[in-house]
Design a protein around this motif. Structure first.
Motif, mmCIF file in Angstrom:
data_model
loop_
_atom_site.group_PDB
_atom_site.id
_atom_site.type_symbol
_atom_site.label_atom_id
_atom_site.label_comp_id
_atom_site.label_asym_id
_atom_site.label_seq_id
_atom_site.Cartn_x
_atom_site.Cartn_y
_atom_site.Cartn_z
ATOM 1 N N ALA A 12 0.854 -1.328 0.095
ATOM 2 C CA ALA A 12 0.054 0.181 0.102
ATOM 3 C C ALA A 12 0.861 1.307 -0.019
ATOM 4 N N THR A 13 2.156 1.111 0.358
ATOM 5 C CA THR A 13 3.008 2.542 0.328
ATOM 6 C C THR A 13 3.553 2.929 -0.853
ATOM 7 N N SER A 14 3.284 2.001 -2.000
ATOM 8 C CA SER A 14 3.528 2.564 -3.396
ATOM 9 C C SER A 14 2.930 3.543 -3.816
ATOM 10 N N ALA A 15 3.500 4.637 -4.563
ATOM 11 C CA ALA A 15 2.814 5.595 -4.854
ATOM 12 C C ALA A 15 1.836 5.547 -5.606
ATOM 13 N N ILE A 16 1.592 4.502 -6.319
ATOM 14 C CA ILE A 16 0.225 4.016 -7.199
ATOM 15 C C ILE A 16 -0.641 3.845 -6.299
ATOM 16 N N ALA A 17 -0.079 2.579 -5.191
ATOM 17 C CA ALA A 17 -1.287 2.057 -4.511
ATOM 18 C C ALA A 17 -1.797 3.269 -3.414
ATOM 19 N N ALA A 35 1.991 -3.242 4.161
ATOM 20 C CA ALA A 35 3.338 -2.689 3.626
ATOM 21 C C ALA A 35 4.540 -3.204 4.619
ATOM 22 N N ARG A 36 5.585 -3.005 4.056
ATOM 23 C CA ARG A 36 6.617 -3.509 4.661
ATOM 24 C C ARG A 36 7.190 -2.751 5.710
ATOM 25 N N ASN A 37 7.051 -1.294 5.484
ATOM 26 C CA ASN A 37 7.892 -0.443 6.216
ATOM 27 C C ASN A 37 6.794 0.269 7.398
ATOM 28 N N GLU A 39 6.750 2.787 9.556
ATOM 29 C CA GLU A 39 6.798 4.191 9.795
ATOM 30 C C GLU A 39 5.761 4.800 8.450
ATOM 31 N N ARG A 40 6.375 4.130 7.219
ATOM 32 C CA ARG A 40 5.685 4.827 6.084
ATOM 33 C C ARG A 40 4.188 4.504 6.140
ATOM 34 N N LEU A 41 3.804 3.044 6.496
ATOM 35 C CA LEU A 41 2.543 2.463 6.386
ATOM 36 C C LEU A 41 1.839 3.474 7.569
ATOM 37 N N LEU A 92 -2.778 -5.778 -5.599
ATOM 38 C CA LEU A 92 -1.640 -6.348 -5.150
ATOM 39 C C LEU A 92 -0.720 -5.273 -5.987
ATOM 40 N N ALA A 93 0.331 -4.533 -5.235
ATOM 41 C CA ALA A 93 0.891 -3.443 -5.897
ATOM 42 C C ALA A 93 2.400 -3.187 -5.728
ATOM 43 N N TRP A 94 2.769 -4.040 -4.859
ATOM 44 C CA TRP A 94 4.371 -3.975 -4.702
ATOM 45 C C TRP A 94 5.173 -4.519 -5.789
ATOM 46 N N GLY A 95 6.484 -3.903 -5.629
ATOM 47 C CA GLY A 95 7.370 -4.172 -6.891
ATOM 48 C C GLY A 95 8.770 -3.448 -6.784
ATOM 49 N N SER A 96 9.713 -3.877 -7.415
ATOM 50 C CA SER A 96 10.928 -3.054 -7.441
ATOM 51 C C SER A 96 11.555 -3.564 -8.771
ATOM 52 N N VAL A 157 14.557 -9.102 -17.130
ATOM 53 C CA VAL A 157 14.222 -9.993 -16.125
ATOM 54 C C VAL A 157 12.818 -9.306 -15.342
ATOM 55 N N TYR A 158 12.921 -8.066 -14.972
ATOM 56 C CA TYR A 158 11.584 -7.549 -14.658
ATOM 57 C C TYR A 158 10.670 -7.819 -15.372
ATOM 58 N N GLY A 159 10.632 -7.534 -16.810
ATOM 59 C CA GLY A 159 9.570 -7.841 -17.475
ATOM 60 C C GLY A 159 9.220 -9.301 -17.680
ATOM 61 N N ALA A 161 8.976 -11.454 -15.199
ATOM 62 C CA ALA A 161 8.283 -11.514 -13.642
ATOM 63 C C ALA A 161 6.834 -10.871 -13.986
ATOM 64 N N LYS A 162 6.791 -9.905 -14.484
ATOM 65 C CA LYS A 162 5.449 -9.277 -14.898
ATOM 66 C C LYS A 162 4.832 -10.040 -15.876
ATOM 67 N N GLY A 163 5.486 -10.752 -16.925
ATOM 68 C CA GLY A 163 4.947 -11.563 -17.982
ATOM 69 C C GLY A 163 4.373 -12.826 -17.231
ATOM 70 N N PRO A 188 0.476 -0.625 -16.175
ATOM 71 C CA PRO A 188 0.721 0.663 -16.223
ATOM 72 C C PRO A 188 2.036 0.922 -17.226
ATOM 73 N N GLY A 189 2.161 2.140 -17.803
ATOM 74 C CA GLY A 189 3.025 2.518 -18.633
ATOM 75 C C GLY A 189 4.162 3.027 -17.886
ATOM 76 N N PHE A 190 4.794 4.220 -18.046
ATOM 77 C CA PHE A 190 5.707 5.075 -17.208
ATOM 78 C C PHE A 190 5.115 5.862 -16.338
ATOM 79 N N VAL A 191 5.309 5.814 -14.993
ATOM 80 C CA VAL A 191 4.823 6.668 -13.928
ATOM 81 C C VAL A 191 5.490 7.024 -13.100
ATOM 82 N N ARG A 192 5.373 8.342 -12.655
ATOM 83 C CA ARG A 192 6.501 9.194 -11.796
ATOM 84 C C ARG A 192 6.172 8.811 -10.718
ATOM 85 N N THR A 193 7.027 7.845 -10.257
ATOM 86 C CA THR A 193 7.036 7.229 -8.711
ATOM 87 C C THR A 193 8.339 7.114 -8.372
ATOM 88 N N PRO A 194 8.660 6.956 -7.054
ATOM 89 C CA PRO A 194 9.973 6.488 -6.386
ATOM 90 C C PRO A 194 10.815 5.579 -7.442
HETATM 91 N N1 LIG Z 1 6.471 3.593 -11.650
HETATM 92 C C1 LIG Z 1 6.304 2.984 -13.071
HETATM 93 O O1 LIG Z 1 6.753 3.400 -14.075
HETATM 94 C C2 LIG Z 1 5.701 1.363 -13.003
HETATM 95 C C3 LIG Z 1 5.237 1.123 -14.540
HETATM 96 C C4 LIG Z 1 4.736 -0.312 -14.382
HETATM 97 C C5 LIG Z 1 4.353 -1.014 -13.451
HETATM 98 N N2 LIG Z 1 4.887 -0.528 -12.139
HETATM 99 C C6 LIG Z 1 4.260 -1.379 -10.795
HETATM 100 O O2 LIG Z 1 3.489 -0.437 -10.164
HETATM 101 C C7 LIG Z 1 3.558 -1.060 -9.020
HETATM 102 C C8 LIG Z 1 3.700 -0.018 -7.849
HETATM 103 O O3 LIG Z 1 5.235 0.747 -7.967
HETATM 104 P P1 LIG Z 1 5.082 2.172 -8.059
HETATM 105 O O4 LIG Z 1 5.448 2.646 -9.163
HETATM 106 O O5 LIG Z 1 3.901 2.692 -7.098
HETATM 107 O O6 LIG Z 1 6.509 2.173 -6.822
HETATM 108 P P2 LIG Z 1 7.129 2.835 -5.566
HETATM 109 O O7 LIG Z 1 6.306 3.881 -5.060
HETATM 110 O O8 LIG Z 1 8.434 2.697 -5.477
HETATM 111 O O9 LIG Z 1 6.368 1.600 -4.512
HETATM 112 C C9 LIG Z 1 7.014 0.339 -4.737
HETATM 113 C C10 LIG Z 1 6.211 -0.641 -3.719
HETATM 114 O O10 LIG Z 1 6.983 -2.054 -3.618
HETATM 115 C C11 LIG Z 1 7.741 -2.115 -2.309
HETATM 116 N N3 LIG Z 1 8.748 -2.594 -2.491
HETATM 117 C C12 LIG Z 1 9.863 -2.084 -3.182
HETATM 118 N N4 LIG Z 1 10.921 -2.915 -3.131
HETATM 119 C C13 LIG Z 1 10.539 -3.956 -2.203
HETATM 120 C C14 LIG Z 1 11.097 -5.106 -1.707
HETATM 121 N N5 LIG Z 1 12.444 -5.452 -2.171
HETATM 122 N N6 LIG Z 1 10.500 -6.176 -1.034
HETATM 123 C C15 LIG Z 1 9.251 -5.913 -0.803
HETATM 124 N N7 LIG Z 1 8.512 -4.622 -1.140
HETATM 125 C C16 LIG Z 1 9.161 -3.842 -1.943
HETATM 126 C C17 LIG Z 1 7.885 -0.589 -1.811
HETATM 127 O O11 LIG Z 1 7.793 -0.630 -0.331
HETATM 128 P P3 LIG Z 1 8.210 0.493 0.588
HETATM 129 O O12 LIG Z 1 7.453 1.539 0.652
HETATM 130 O O13 LIG Z 1 8.495 -0.333 1.837
HETATM 131 O O14 LIG Z 1 9.658 0.958 0.034
HETATM 132 C C18 LIG Z 1 6.416 0.254 -2.258
HETATM 133 O O15 LIG Z 1 5.334 -0.423 -1.262
HETATM 134 C C19 LIG Z 1 4.833 -2.017 -8.864
HETATM 135 O O16 LIG Z 1 4.346 -3.375 -9.020
HETATM 136 C C20 LIG Z 1 5.566 -1.670 -9.821
HETATM 137 O O17 LIG Z 1 6.258 -2.952 -10.677
HETATM 138 C C21 LIG Z 1 5.458 0.507 -11.846
#
Ligand SMILES: NC(=O)c1ccc[n+]([C@@H]2O[C@H](COP(=O)([O-])OP(=O)(O)OC[C@H]3O[C@@H](n4cnc5c(N)ncnc54)[C@H](OP(=O)(O)O)[C@@H]3O)[C@@H](O)[C@H]2O)c1
Length: 253
Positions: A12-17, A35-37, A39-41, A92-96, A157-159, A161-163, A188-194
């Protein structure tokens, strides 16, 4: 239309989520955020409770647990069900994004990227699917990526996993359809997140998380099979998927 009154969000701490959660909280939904963190949660929950007019935290709760670790899934899902009762939606929203160069010559880095972005999500889906099936309604959404549509040298490699996640969701959708449960693959395509900090994020292809959140909620409500967010990525990826390999291999993508 799927109601979104009782929603659990993993990662849930992901910027999109978080943007999804903010919209849901403002609409008065009952939420459970994992979410794993811690404080952020906590800071996310505090913000959501203000938006949801839920100072006592009766409707909006959470649990600090790492969703990429399948060992946490049983307890997190049980806690979500205890708080929400019937679950209208699970997201389900986590990823890296792994370092592609590190993955090129490291089996460990490759396996870690596959676990975080692929197999851990499959594990959670496997755990929650029977409860949705028994419930007989609801929607499951998981955030994949356009990167899963075609392997390319800069992030295959990321692709991968997502595929894999997209194919699993496709099969799960087929399996759960008779039970009245929708399964939505969000791409999603390209998103301005961490996650994309450090990229050159100028240009019309880059979207803000809140815009993507709007597209995700629309897709969950309508039970779309595959949602490209923003919508124009469906056209871009149609072209990229069909680009002949003999030409594609000359592109530096
Ligand atoms: N941004 C893009 O351009 C984009 C494009 C296509 C798909 N996506 C997908 O969208 C989803 C959300 O990503 P976001 O863009 O919102 O990125 P984000 O803000 O960086 O959030 C990433 C989330 O995943 C968690 N996370 C990161 N590394 C992890 C690890 N090693 N183990 C467990 N959890 C981890 C983070 O937890 P913490 O808060 O604790 O760090 C956070 O909740 C992801 O599945 C990502 O693959 C993003």
């Amino acid at each position: 239309m799927n109601p979104l009154n009782n929603v659990v969000i993993f990662g849930a701490t992901s910027a999109i989520a978080s943007a999804v959660a903010r919209r849901l909280a403002s609409s008065g939904a009952r939420l459970f955020c994992v979410a794993r963190n811690p404080e952020r949660l906590e800071s996310l929950l505090a913000d959501l409770r203000v938006r949801g007019d839920d100072a006592a935290g009766e409707r909006i709760r959470g649990l600090a647990a790492d969703p990429a670790d399948p060992a946490t899934h049983a307890d997190a899902w049980a806690a979500a069900r205890e708080h929400l009762g019937e679950v209208d939606a699970a997201l389900l929203a986590w990823g890296s994004l792994p370092d592609p160069a590190a993955c090129h010559d490291s089996v460990e880095a490759t396996e870690e990227a596959l676990r975080i972005n692929g197999t851990s999500a499959v594990a959670l889906l496997t755990r929650i699917a029977p409860d949705f099936e028994a419930q007989g309604h609801g929607v499951i959404g998981a955030i994949g990526s356009v990167a899963g549509d075609r392997g390319r040298q800069s992030n295959y490699v990321y692709g991968t996993a997502k595929g894999m996640l997209a194919t699993f969701l496709q099969g799960l959708r087929h399996r759960l359809a008779p039970a009245g449960v929708d399964v939505v693959t969000i791409k999603p395509g390209f998103v301005r997140t961490p996650m994309t900090e450090g990229f050159n994020r100028a240009g019309a292809l880059w979207a803000e998380p809140d815009r993507v959140a709007g597209g995700i909620l629309r897709a969950l409500r309508r039970g779309h099979a595959v949602a490209y967010v923003p919508w124009f990525w469906r056209i871009i990826m149609l072209i990229i998927r069909n680009f002949p390999d003999w030409l594609f291999r000359h592109l530096r993508l």
